[in-house]
Write a protein that holds these residues in place. Structure first.
Motif, PDB file in Angstrom:
ATOM      1  N   ARG A 225      -9.690  -8.172  -7.959  1.00  0.00           N
ATOM      2  CA  ARG A 225      -8.763  -7.887  -6.841  1.00  0.00           C
ATOM      3  C   ARG A 225      -9.234  -8.588  -5.565  1.00  0.00           C
ATOM      4  O   ARG A 225      -8.421  -9.045  -4.763  1.00  0.00           O
ATOM      5  CB  ARG A 225      -8.628  -6.379  -6.645  1.00  0.00           C
ATOM      6  CG  ARG A 225      -7.741  -5.772  -7.730  1.00  0.00           C
ATOM      7  CD  ARG A 225      -7.950  -4.284  -7.908  1.00  0.00           C
ATOM      8  NE  ARG A 225      -7.660  -3.512  -6.736  1.00  0.00           N
ATOM      9  CZ  ARG A 225      -8.174  -2.300  -6.496  1.00  0.00           C
ATOM     10  NH1 ARG A 225      -8.998  -1.746  -7.353  1.00  0.00           N
ATOM     11  NH2 ARG A 225      -7.855  -1.659  -5.404  1.00  0.00           N
TER      12      ARG A 225
ATOM     13  N   ARG B 155      -7.918   5.811  -9.854  1.00  0.00           N
ATOM     14  CA  ARG B 155      -7.050   4.719 -10.290  1.00  0.00           C
ATOM     15  C   ARG B 155      -7.716   3.926 -11.403  1.00  0.00           C
ATOM     16  O   ARG B 155      -8.919   3.684 -11.355  1.00  0.00           O
ATOM     17  CB  ARG B 155      -6.760   3.800  -9.099  1.00  0.00           C
ATOM     18  CG  ARG B 155      -5.638   4.321  -8.239  1.00  0.00           C
ATOM     19  CD  ARG B 155      -5.489   3.548  -6.980  1.00  0.00           C
ATOM     20  NE  ARG B 155      -5.515   2.096  -7.164  1.00  0.00           N
ATOM     21  CZ  ARG B 155      -5.296   1.223  -6.198  1.00  0.00           C
ATOM     22  NH1 ARG B 155      -5.037   1.659  -4.982  1.00  0.00           N
ATOM     23  NH2 ARG B 155      -5.328  -0.058  -6.412  1.00  0.00           N
TER      24      ARG B 155
ATOM     25  N   GLY C   2       0.637  -3.049   1.690  1.00  0.00           N
ATOM     26  CA  GLY C   2       0.450  -3.756   0.411  1.00  0.00           C
ATOM     27  C   GLY C   2       1.514  -4.803   0.135  1.00  0.00           C
ATOM     28  O   GLY C   2       1.543  -5.393  -0.939  1.00  0.00           O
TER      29      GLY C   2
ATOM     30  N   THR D 253       3.412  -0.499  -1.805  1.00  0.00           N
ATOM     31  CA  THR D 253       3.814  -1.165  -3.053  1.00  0.00           C
ATOM     32  C   THR D 253       2.968  -0.729  -4.240  1.00  0.00           C
ATOM     33  O   THR D 253       3.486  -0.561  -5.328  1.00  0.00           O
ATOM     34  CB  THR D 253       3.706  -2.707  -2.988  1.00  0.00           C
ATOM     35  OG1 THR D 253       2.553  -3.062  -2.288  1.00  0.00           O
ATOM     36  CG2 THR D 253       4.923  -3.322  -2.413  1.00  0.00           C
ATOM     37  N   GLY D 254       1.667  -0.566  -4.044  1.00  0.00           N
ATOM     38  CA  GLY D 254       0.792  -0.159  -5.148  1.00  0.00           C
ATOM     39  C   GLY D 254       1.279   1.171  -5.728  1.00  0.00           C
ATOM     40  O   GLY D 254       1.430   1.314  -6.939  1.00  0.00           O
TER      41      GLY D 254
ATOM     42  N   LEU E 218      -1.712 -10.258  -8.927  1.00  0.00           N
ATOM     43  CA  LEU E 218      -0.449  -9.887  -8.300  1.00  0.00           C
ATOM     44  C   LEU E 218       0.656  -9.834  -9.339  1.00  0.00           C
ATOM     45  O   LEU E 218       0.726 -10.705 -10.208  1.00  0.00           O
ATOM     46  CB  LEU E 218      -0.054 -10.904  -7.230  1.00  0.00           C
ATOM     47  CG  LEU E 218      -0.954 -11.003  -6.002  1.00  0.00           C
ATOM     48  CD1 LEU E 218      -0.301 -11.917  -4.967  1.00  0.00           C
ATOM     49  CD2 LEU E 218      -1.239  -9.643  -5.388  1.00  0.00           C
TER      50      LEU E 218
ATOM     51  N   ARG F  58       1.841  -9.807   0.168  1.00  0.00           N
ATOM     52  CA  ARG F  58       0.475 -10.099  -0.277  1.00  0.00           C
ATOM     53  C   ARG F  58       0.298 -11.585  -0.551  1.00  0.00           C
ATOM     54  O   ARG F  58      -0.695 -11.985  -1.153  1.00  0.00           O
ATOM     55  CB  ARG F  58       0.203  -9.326  -1.568  1.00  0.00           C
ATOM     56  CG  ARG F  58      -0.720  -8.140  -1.404  1.00  0.00           C
ATOM     57  CD  ARG F  58      -0.804  -7.474  -2.759  1.00  0.00           C
ATOM     58  NE  ARG F  58      -1.993  -6.733  -2.971  1.00  0.00           N
ATOM     59  CZ  ARG F  58      -2.093  -5.419  -2.861  1.00  0.00           C
ATOM     60  NH1 ARG F  58      -1.066  -4.703  -2.480  1.00  0.00           N
ATOM     61  NH2 ARG F  58      -3.220  -4.815  -3.148  1.00  0.00           N
TER      62      ARG F  58
HETATM   63  P1  AMP Z   1      -2.932  -1.453  -4.171  1.00  0.00           P
HETATM   64  O1  AMP Z   1      -2.582  -0.028  -4.496  1.00  0.00           O
HETATM   65  O2  AMP Z   1      -2.290  -1.906  -2.902  1.00  0.00           O
HETATM   66  O3  AMP Z   1      -4.406  -1.731  -4.226  1.00  0.00           O
HETATM   67  O4  AMP Z   1      -2.270  -2.342  -5.330  1.00  0.00           O
HETATM   68  C1  AMP Z   1      -2.661  -2.183  -6.677  1.00  0.00           C
HETATM   69  C2  AMP Z   1      -2.168  -3.349  -7.525  1.00  0.00           C
HETATM   70  O5  AMP Z   1      -0.727  -3.388  -7.514  1.00  0.00           O
HETATM   71  C3  AMP Z   1      -2.582  -4.735  -7.035  1.00  0.00           C
HETATM   72  O6  AMP Z   1      -3.879  -5.091  -7.492  1.00  0.00           O
HETATM   73  C4  AMP Z   1      -1.491  -5.610  -7.675  1.00  0.00           C
HETATM   74  O7  AMP Z   1      -1.717  -5.811  -9.055  1.00  0.00           O
HETATM   75  C5  AMP Z   1      -0.256  -4.734  -7.542  1.00  0.00           C
HETATM   76  N1  AMP Z   1       0.458  -4.990  -6.266  1.00  0.00           N
HETATM   77  C6  AMP Z   1       0.542  -4.161  -5.189  1.00  0.00           C
HETATM   78  N2  AMP Z   1       1.249  -4.722  -4.201  1.00  0.00           N
HETATM   79  C7  AMP Z   1       1.637  -5.939  -4.656  1.00  0.00           C
HETATM   80  C8  AMP Z   1       2.384  -7.019  -4.105  1.00  0.00           C
HETATM   81  N3  AMP Z   1       2.873  -6.969  -2.858  1.00  0.00           N
HETATM   82  N4  AMP Z   1       2.575  -8.110  -4.866  1.00  0.00           N
HETATM   83  C9  AMP Z   1       2.097  -8.189  -6.109  1.00  0.00           C
HETATM   84  N5  AMP Z   1       1.364  -7.239  -6.680  1.00  0.00           N
HETATM   85  C10 AMP Z   1       1.133  -6.111  -5.978  1.00  0.00           C
END
Ligand code: AMP
Length: 219
Positions: free
Chosen positions: A177, A166, A88, A34-35, A61, A91
């Motif tokens: 986070r 990032r 991801g 998802t990220g 989120l 969450r």
């Molecule tokens: P990550 O790459 O998994 O560390 O995600 C980076 C950012 O994307 C997170 O800090 C959230 O802001 C957003 N994000 C990723 N996955 C989700 C999710 N399932 N629900 C809500 N926000 C998400």
């Protein structure tokens, strides 16, 4: 054939991305992260990306409707029909309930096996890991300047692209986070334990050590 639905839980920078990239190649399943999907929306300056950006930059989120819509689209695609690796998402408990609804619609009564893998790790090392993290914008390979440096400084071993950091991999955003993780995501460990689908692995150690433990639990 039984469809395998694999989801991954753990605090920021616990190694999920590295291991799930590897696992996707190994199982020939799509790696749905998802990220990365959200960062692609931001890069493409889509409406969804514009909405998500403010939340991501603060380490919060993004709203459940937005992320669930993106995930449902992705999981409905043909390449997910034998299984997928979801990194991801969910969450939060609310997202876990959304995922159950989506799976029920997409699978339509088919034979499926659902496993939630939890990366259990000593969190004291993770902020340092985050600030040293770099990734390849082309293939998604993840590096760490200290523990897994690229062979040529700042360039991807696989395709030579210049590595990027990032925007949310700073000390300040990392702290937020972790707070979001503890409040929203950590309760999923109990949620999936109660459902009897949680497999916990010790995520401390080298990439190869964690990989061996992961293979044991996803059989
Ligand atoms: P990550 O790459 O998994 O560390 O995600 C980076 C950012 O994307 C997170 O800090 C959230 O802001 C957003 N994000 C990723 N996955 C989700 C999710 N399932 N629900 C809500 N926000 C998400």
């Amino acid at each position: 054939m039984t469809k395998k639905e694999l989801i991954f839980l753990g605090p920021p920078a616990c190694g999920k991305g590295t291991q799930t990239n590897k696992l996707a190649e190994y199982l020939h399943f799509p790696h749905v992260d998802t990220g990365s999907l959200l960062r692609a929306e931001i890069k493409g300056e889509t409406e969804a990306g514009k909405e998500a950006k403010g939340y991501i930059d603060k380490g919060q989120l993004v709203p459940v409707e937005l992320v669930s819509r993106i995930i449902k689209n992705r999981l409905s695609q043909d390449d997910c029909k034998n299984g997928y690796i979801l990194d991801g998402y969910p969450r939060s408990v609310e997202q876990a309930e959304e995922l159950e609804k989506m799976n029920a619609e997409i699978d339509n009564g088919g034979d499926t096996k659902f496993i939630a893998v939890y990366f259990d790790i000593d969190t004291s090392i993770l902020v340092e890991r985050i600030v040293n993290r770099r990734s390849c914008p082309v293939c998604g390979e993840i590096y760490n300047l200290e523990f897994k440096p690229p062979k040529v400084a700042e360039h991807c071993d696989k395709d030579g692209a210049e590595l990027t950091q990032r925007k949310d991999d700073t000390r300040e955003v990392a702290q937020s986070r972790f707070d979001t993780y503890n409040k929203e995501t950590a309760p999923l460990v109990e949620y999936y334990t109660k459902k009897g689908v949680l497999k916990s692995i010790d995520a401390n150690g080298t990439i190869d050590e964690v990989w061996e433990r992961l293979l044991e639990v996803i059989k």
